[in-house]
Each structure stands twice: as structure tokens, then as C-alpha cells.
Design an enzyme around this catalytic site. Sequence first.
Site, mmCIF file in Angstrom:
data_model
loop_
_atom_site.group_PDB
_atom_site.id
_atom_site.type_symbol
_atom_site.label_atom_id
_atom_site.label_comp_id
_atom_site.label_asym_id
_atom_site.label_seq_id
_atom_site.Cartn_x
_atom_site.Cartn_y
_atom_site.Cartn_z
ATOM 1 N N HIS A 133 23.914 31.813 4.992
ATOM 2 C CA HIS A 133 25.268 31.432 5.402
ATOM 3 C C HIS A 133 25.211 30.881 6.829
ATOM 4 O O HIS A 133 24.520 31.463 7.670
ATOM 5 C CB HIS A 133 26.165 32.677 5.350
ATOM 6 C CG HIS A 133 27.523 32.467 5.922
ATOM 7 N ND1 HIS A 133 28.529 31.851 5.216
ATOM 8 C CD2 HIS A 133 28.034 32.765 7.147
ATOM 9 C CE1 HIS A 133 29.620 31.793 5.982
ATOM 10 N NE2 HIS A 133 29.335 32.344 7.156
ATOM 11 N N TYR A 140 0.871 -1.188 0.000
ATOM 12 C CA TYR A 140 0.000 0.000 0.000
ATOM 13 C C TYR A 140 0.905 1.233 0.000
ATOM 14 O O TYR A 140 1.735 1.395 0.899
ATOM 15 C CB TYR A 140 -0.892 0.038 1.242
ATOM 16 C CG TYR A 140 -1.887 -1.083 1.377
ATOM 17 C CD1 TYR A 140 -2.435 -1.725 0.263
ATOM 18 C CD2 TYR A 140 -2.306 -1.512 2.647
ATOM 19 C CE1 TYR A 140 -3.357 -2.745 0.406
ATOM 20 C CE2 TYR A 140 -3.227 -2.535 2.794
ATOM 21 C CZ TYR A 140 -3.748 -3.153 1.666
ATOM 22 O OH TYR A 140 -4.648 -4.175 1.813
#
Length: 451
Positions: free
Chosen positions: A433, A38
Amino acid sequence: MDVDLLVIGWGKAGKTLAGRYAAAGHSVALVERSPKMYGGTCINIACVPTKDLVVSAEQRRESDDPAEYFAQSVAGRDALISKLNAANHKMLEKPNVTLIDGTARFVRPHEVSIDTADGEVNVTASKIIVGTGATPARLPIPGADGDRIYDSTTVQHVEPFPKRLVVIGGGFVGLEFANMFAHFGSEVTVLDGGDTFLPAVDRDVAEAVLDALKAEGIRVESGVKVEEFSETADAVVARSSAGEFEADAVLVAAGRAPATKELGLDAASINTNERGFIEVDDQLQTSVEGVYAVGDVNGGPQFTYISLDDNRIVWDAIVGDGTRRRSDRVAVPNSTFITPPLSMVGMNEKQVRESGRKVLVASKPVEKIAAMPRPKIVGDTRGLFKIFVDDDTEEILGATVFSIDSQELINFVSLAMRLGAKVSDLRDGIWTHPSSTEGFNEVLGELEPLT
Ligand SMILES: Cc1cc2nc3c(=O)[nH]c(=O)nc-3n(C[C@H](O)[C@H](O)[C@H](O)COP(=O)(O)OP(=O)(O)OC[C@H]3O[C@@H](n4cnc5c(N)ncnc54)[C@H](O)[C@@H]3O)c2cc1C
Ligand SMILES: NC(=O)c1ccc[n+]([C@@H]2O[C@H](COP(=O)([O-])OP(=O)(O)OC[C@H]3O[C@@H](n4cnc5c(N)ncnc54)[C@H](O)[C@@H]3O)[C@@H](O)[C@H]2O)c1
């Protein structure tokens, strides 16, 4: 039973189309041959469980016993997958969706017989989606059915844990499992039949990948023809053109064949190509009007996100304005989940050379990208960035990123390519950063003519 849409196979495209079509008010039936599936291949036996194991393996400490640690990792994997399997079933439990456990076989172009535990069920539908996927290719050599011979599904529960593992095939599956088992503590040898290691990859990148694999203790042999497996009391021997290789287990990872054997395609006059995949047109319709083939079974690239995109094409064909085409896809990326991951999009060096364009290239080892401290922080500075740019148009032609985070970076480059961004958009972009994205600020500032 007659429904508006019959979907065969619970894969990415099939389940998505089933859910969307039902939500739009139509009657839908979905057939799946195994309750363990499934949600399809990706959720249950492929992308998700293997990446869960890759991450567990990377987190193993030297002091952890390999067999015990592997067993714990598999238990974690199983717990995650059983949750996802159940959640996938729940998603399609809707009043106008009939979920049928059984194996589907065409008896006529728009009629399918389903073999269920309670007998045959016949379903007719004006629209049928075949999304039955693919299964591991078997090697037609003596001993290939031996007890110590595994495929990508069975090896996830290999028992006992193999101290020595031989992997046949150096593609996506082979390299991901080789890297994973080396991290779990196995001694791994990869025997690849191709003459060239990673043929779609530039040679400098392939060398860098090979170095990283070697550093993990993995031996890689290319151009090897495996002729036979023979089992002794406590080992298996792979006899090959490069000699004999003894192991506790062998993983065969030599490609995947279409799952069409049980489908009775002939009864519906659905054509297949010379490799057995279902033939489709540019909108994924088969040789029978109203019958579509999606995902791995139609012979396209075997990735979950391609199956997801197949769903968009078929949806557009049956509900939308019918303009979406498979051939319109551009900049489709891929990632191989080794450590660090190897990701690519667009053209490689051979292709840019053959393109006749004036090409610029920037290539830099990760450890030398000074303004990208993230790999140093994470503690893995292996790999390189390599990007090709058209000198006249400033278009990005292709990129390979072999680095931590590359499975994310490559999508960013792919989007830039699709939007026709200029290389300066990436080079001069404002990125967070410390991140891996900021590597582009530096690397793209060093473009040189490709000589
Ligand atoms: C080990 C491994 C790792 C992978 N990792 C990645 C990855 O990281 N990223 C990625 O994008 N791709 C990955 N892939 C590829 C990806 O799993 C497949 O491309 C994708 O799952 C294909 O989906 P699909 O739509 O074709 O159908 P599938 O998800 O394959 O579903 C087909 C379903 O049809 C059922 N079925 C078959 N025949 C019948 C029948 N006759 N009657 C009823 N039901 C039937 C099957 O049981 C199955 O559940 C990986 C593959 C493998 C093997
Ligand atoms: N990260 C991902 O996206 C991911 C991960 C796993 C699988 N996949 C998908 O599943 C597909 C199947 O993966 P795969 O690795 O099985 O196939 P593959 O086509 O990627 O690689 C098969 C490898 O087996 C080698 N080979 C073929 N026959 C051989 C033989 N007889 N002896 C030795 N080597 C042989 C080939 O040279 C090749 O290197 C992939 O193509 C990919 O699309 C994707």
C-alpha cells in the site's frame, strides 16, 4: 559454410535460440539484413522506441513547443536505441557464432544463399530457424506511396512535426501513436475500417477508452473506408466513405504482413497459409523437417513475449523432451500503451456468456475504488477494473484493467489464472500500500451475478 543451427532474422526468438544453442557448444550462424535491426523489430523500431516516445509525450508540458519537444524526444529515443542495438550485437559476438549482414534466401530445404555486401554466401544447416518478422501492411489505394504517408517506423522520425495527423487503423499501433501524438501536441483523427471500435473489448470498456481518447482531443471514426490519398502543396487529403480529412501527415497502421517476400520459400517447399504466414505445427516446425518458423512470421499473435515463448517451444523440441506445445498456452495477456494503458487477459464478456458457465462479474471505475489511492496520488483516476469469475469453481475467467499500472497488474492476474488460483486468493491477498494491486482487495469483494 555448414553450421549446426542457422537463424534468419535477429528477432526475439531467433537471437535467444542463437545465443542458447551457441552456449551449449554448437556452431551457429545468424543472418540479419539490416545493421539498424540488430536485436530485431522490438528493440529498434517497435516496443521500446515507441514506449520511450509515449513516456516522453506524457511528460510534455503545455508550455513546451510541440515541434521542438518532439525533436528532443526523438533524439532521446535515438540515443537509447543505438545503445540497445549495439548491446544486442555484443551479446552474440561469440567464437562459435558467425554473424552475417545480408538478406537470406532459401535455395534448397537446408541450404540458404545470403546476399551480402561482399557477394553471395552459402550456408547449409541441419536446423534452420526462420524468424523474419512482419512489416507494415500497405494500403492498396491511390496515393499510398506519397511523401506524407508514414508507417509505424517512419513516423517515429516524421519531419516536419505534424500539426494535424490522420491515423488509419484503430488497433494497437494506431491507438498508441494517436495517443502519443496527441500528447506531443498534434490534432489527431483516427479512421478505422472496422465497424466496431476495439471489437475484442467489452462495450463499456470501449466507451471508457473512447472517452479517454476524446479527452485528449482525439477524434475516432469507425467503419471508415479510405479510398485515396491526394497531396496538395502543404497537406494531404484522405478521401473516405466518411468524407475528406486533411492533414499534414498520415500514419497507416492497418496490420502487419509476414516478411517472407525475399525468402524463396518455394525453393525449400516451405508452405504458407492463405494470408502468407509460414505454416507450422504445434511445435513450430514448418513443412520441412528441421526448419522452424518463430515470431510474427508464423502467424501467431504478434507480440515480443510470444516470440520469446516460441523460442522456448523450439528449444524444447530440439534440445529438451519435446513436450512443450503452442496450444498449451493459457491466459496470454496484452496491453495497449495508451494513457492510461488498457490491458486484458482471458475471456471478455461475450466469451463468458457463450461459455455456458455461471459467471460472477465485478466492475468498478478507478475513481470509485476507495481503498486504492495510488491513481489519486499519481493524478490519473481514469479507467475501470472488470473481472469475470466462475461462480462454481471460483476460477478467474478473464480481466480487463484500464488504469495506470495495468501493464503490470495484468501479468499478476495472468499468473493467478495459470496457477488456478481462486478469486479469494486475490481478494484476500496481502498487497503493498499504496499500490494498484490492492484494487483487487476491494473490487473482488463486490462480485455479482452476470445478468
Ligand atoms: C510500432 C510497434 C509497436 C509494438 N509494440 C509492442 C509492444 O509494446 N509489446 C509487444 O510485445 N510487441 C509489440 N510489437 C510487436 C513486436 O514488435 C513483434 O511481435 C516482435 O518484434 C516480433 O519479433 P520476431 O521474433 O517475429 O522478429 P523481429 O523482431 O521482427 O525480427 C525479424 C528480423 O528479421 C530480419 N529479416 C527479415 N527478412 C530477412 C531476410 N530475408 N534475411 C535476413 N534478415 C531478415 C528483419 O530485419 C528483422 O530484424 C510492436 C510492433 C510494432 C510495429
Ligand atoms: N502494445 C503492444 O503489445 C503492441 C503495440 C503495437 C503493435 N503490436 C502488435 O503489432 C500488430 C500490428 O498492429 P496494428 O495496429 O497494425 O494491427 P491491428 O491488427 O492491431 O489493428 C489494425 C487495425 O486497422 C484496421 N484496418 C485494417 N485495414 C484497414 C483499412 N484499409 N482502413 C482502415 N482501417 C483498417 C483494423 O480494423 C484494425 O483496427 C498488433 O496486432 C500487435 O500484435 C503490439
